[in-house]
Design a protein around this motif. Structure first.
Motif, PDB file in Angstrom:
ATOM      1  N   GLN A 267      44.577  21.534  44.484  1.00  0.00           N
ATOM      2  CA  GLN A 267      43.286  22.191  44.258  1.00  0.00           C
ATOM      3  C   GLN A 267      42.299  21.867  45.375  1.00  0.00           C
ATOM      4  O   GLN A 267      41.611  22.765  45.883  1.00  0.00           O
ATOM      5  N   TYR A 289      40.906  33.616  43.415  1.00  0.00           N
ATOM      6  CA  TYR A 289      40.972  32.173  43.165  1.00  0.00           C
ATOM      7  C   TYR A 289      40.306  31.397  44.302  1.00  0.00           C
ATOM      8  O   TYR A 289      39.526  30.459  44.060  1.00  0.00           O
ATOM      9  N   GLY A 300      37.707  27.132  39.300  1.00  0.00           N
ATOM     10  CA  GLY A 300      38.965  27.613  39.862  1.00  0.00           C
ATOM     11  C   GLY A 300      40.133  27.332  38.935  1.00  0.00           C
ATOM     12  O   GLY A 300      40.998  28.186  38.726  1.00  0.00           O
ATOM     13  N   TYR A 303      39.994  29.670  35.946  1.00  0.00           N
ATOM     14  CA  TYR A 303      40.469  31.008  36.292  1.00  0.00           C
ATOM     15  C   TYR A 303      41.990  31.063  36.257  1.00  0.00           C
ATOM     16  O   TYR A 303      42.585  32.001  35.701  1.00  0.00           O
ATOM     17  N   LEU A 304      42.650  30.054  36.853  1.00  0.00           N
ATOM     18  CA  LEU A 304      44.112  30.027  36.863  1.00  0.00           C
ATOM     19  C   LEU A 304      44.669  29.865  35.451  1.00  0.00           C
ATOM     20  O   LEU A 304      45.697  30.468  35.108  1.00  0.00           O
ATOM     21  N   ARG A 307      44.574  33.211  33.836  1.00  0.00           N
ATOM     22  CA  ARG A 307      45.635  34.068  34.327  1.00  0.00           C
ATOM     23  C   ARG A 307      46.997  33.641  33.781  1.00  0.00           C
ATOM     24  O   ARG A 307      47.834  34.471  33.428  1.00  0.00           O
TER      25      ARG A 307
END
Length: 324
Positions: A267, A289, A300, A303-304, A307
């Motif tokens: 990350q 991203y 971040g 968000y992942l 998804r």
């Protein structure tokens, strides 16, 4: 003359259709090099039979070493002014060699170092975002960001320009992209590139291809570790934007293909890369991203996670629907 190189490994089910798609065409002078990479099926015998029947075919048998070593053997044994690569499960389209011949015979075609052609994927024509004349800078930027196909097929390489350049045999993915990058970068501004907006090649995406192998996540990381220092040795700090995007795309692909969220170190690295990329446009999952993580590691990750859950939920609903 053009040397057409086909690396062959356990391809008995589709090799004949591939070879026949080439040998049925007679519009230009070519040799066909079949490199049997230690096949365990009947592929080697099929290659030998083609060589027995057609003088244009030359066969080489070797111990299994991977597609790069097979292509390299083809390069080392080629006699043509131009090199063209074909995969053993794909096809050269009807009249493709006539198209290539026409391209080579126009005045601007005779002086090129790299000629790109349009291709099809599973029968669908793929648009290439290029004009007829392609600058070195434009080509390197496109290939580093995966905006054009990095594979060696649907391309013509001038053999005198290849010299000692070979496919990197330590890589299982990305070796083709690195080869294309090095081929153009080592010639630098003297490299003349042309794009022909006509289909010549049909690519068949199979589930057992290298892109679907185990441990593919580690292979993307390996690609970064090997390719980036080589790229920087050619272009220094130029194309910093594009090399950062190249690294980010591969790192993202590594943890996405492993089906897991990135580690803390990954990350942080993605955040560092995102801040090196100028004018970042969030228009797909990777760039979105990068855009989000450039502001916040936590957002971040959220968000992942969103998804990831979305993909899992879709897969489960699809499975439930099929079972009804």
């Amino acid at each position: 003359m053009i040397s057409i190189i086909i690396p062959v490994y356990n391809a008995e089910n589709f090799l004949c259709s591939t070879v026949d798609s080439i040998l049925s065409q007679n519009s230009l002078d070519y040799e066909l090099l079949l490199v049997d990479d230690g096949s365990q099926d009947q592929s080697g015998k099929i290659c030998d039979e083609y060589a027995r029947q057609d003088s244009r075919v030359r066969v080489f048998h070797k111990q299994n070493g991977g597609v790069s070593s097979a292509r390299n053997m083809g390069i080392e044994n080629s006699n043509g002014e131009w090199l063209m690569f074909v995969d053993s499960d794909d096809k050269v389209l009807l009249s493709a060699l006539n198209t290539i011949n026409d391209c080579l015979n126009i005045p601007e075609g005779q002086y090129q170092d790299l000629i790109l052609f349009r291709h099809q994927r599973n029968g669908v024509s793929i648009d290439v975002p290029l004009g007829k004349t392609v600058s070195v800078s434009q080509y390197l930027k496109k290939i580093l960001s995966y905006k054009i196909e990095p594979a060696p097929w649907a391309k013509l390489y001038r053999s005198s320009r290849i010299g000692s350049l070979r496919f990197n045999e330590d890589l299982k993915i990305g070796e083709d992209l690195l080869f294309n990058f090095e081929y153009v970068a080592k010639i630098k501004d003297n490299c003349r590139i042309m794009y022909c907006d006509k289909d010549v090649y049909s690519y068949n995406l199979r589930q057992d291809s290298a892109m679907h192998m185990c441990n593919i996540g580690n292979e993307y990381k390996k690609l970064n570790n090997i390719a980036i220092p080589i790229m920087k040795s050619y272009i220094g700090e130029n194309f910093c934007n594009e090399i950062s995007m190249f690294e980010a795309i591969n790192l993202f692909a590594s943890f996405r293909n492993e089906g897991k969220l990135p580690s803390s170190e990954e990350q942080i690295r993605m955040q560092q890369l995102s801040r090196r990329i100028n004018n970042l446009q969030p228009d797909d999952i990777i760039t979105r991203y990068l855009y989000i993580v450039s502001f916040s590691l936590a957002f971040g990750r959220l968000y992942l996670l969103y998804r990831f859950v979305r993909v899992k939920l879709k897969a489960r609903l699809r499975k439930m629907y099929i079972s009804l």
